[in-house]
Design a protein around this motif. Sequence first.
Motif, PDB file in Angstrom:
ATOM      1  N   PRO A  15      46.603  45.414  38.514  1.00 14.97           N
ATOM      2  CA  PRO A  15      45.784  45.771  37.359  1.00 14.97           C
ATOM      3  C   PRO A  15      44.391  46.222  37.792  1.00 14.97           C
ATOM      4  N   GLY A  16      43.986  47.337  37.279  1.00 12.11           N
ATOM      5  CA  GLY A  16      42.681  47.877  37.635  1.00 12.11           C
ATOM      6  C   GLY A  16      41.773  47.936  36.437  1.00 12.11           C
ATOM      7  N   PRO A  17      40.596  48.474  36.632  1.00 15.36           N
ATOM      8  CA  PRO A  17      39.721  48.653  35.479  1.00 15.36           C
ATOM      9  C   PRO A  17      40.387  49.602  34.472  1.00 15.36           C
ATOM     10  N   THR A  58      36.592  45.597  33.238  1.00 18.40           N
ATOM     11  CA  THR A  58      36.853  45.425  34.658  1.00 18.40           C
ATOM     12  C   THR A  58      38.292  44.960  34.860  1.00 18.40           C
ATOM     13  N   SER A  59      38.736  45.001  36.083  1.00 16.76           N
ATOM     14  CA  SER A  59      40.076  44.514  36.403  1.00 16.76           C
ATOM     15  C   SER A  59      40.172  43.033  36.052  1.00 16.76           C
ATOM     16  N   CYS A  86      48.731  47.917  34.820  1.00 19.68           N
ATOM     17  CA  CYS A  86      48.870  48.574  36.114  1.00 19.68           C
ATOM     18  C   CYS A  86      49.089  50.070  35.906  1.00 19.68           C
TER      19      CYS A  86
END
Length: 106
Positions: A15-17, A58-59, A86
Amino acid sequence: MGRGLLIALALWSTPGPFTLVNGTGGPLGALSIRMTNEKGAWRPLGPGLAAGARALETSPGGEDCAFDIRAESAGKTLVWTAVNLCDVRVVTLSRGRDGTLWVDYD
């Protein structure tokens, strides 16, 4: 698929921002998040989003892709379950007139 490729894909899919969009047509308050398989404490995402508003998040961390997102709206608690964080840039939280919740991804 070889083991090396599977490991590379697992590392790539974290998982990212992301940008969270309120597509419900009404304000959302008390936004929070947790991993879907945690069933534990919720972490705050922010105080809320006006209808149509966007917020860069944010992540959330971890290696899992599925998260639950919770918000308050018109005195009700809404929970979008198993939201994939993701390989996405924009997550739009939506709600139908009948109360059905869904998520759109970009």
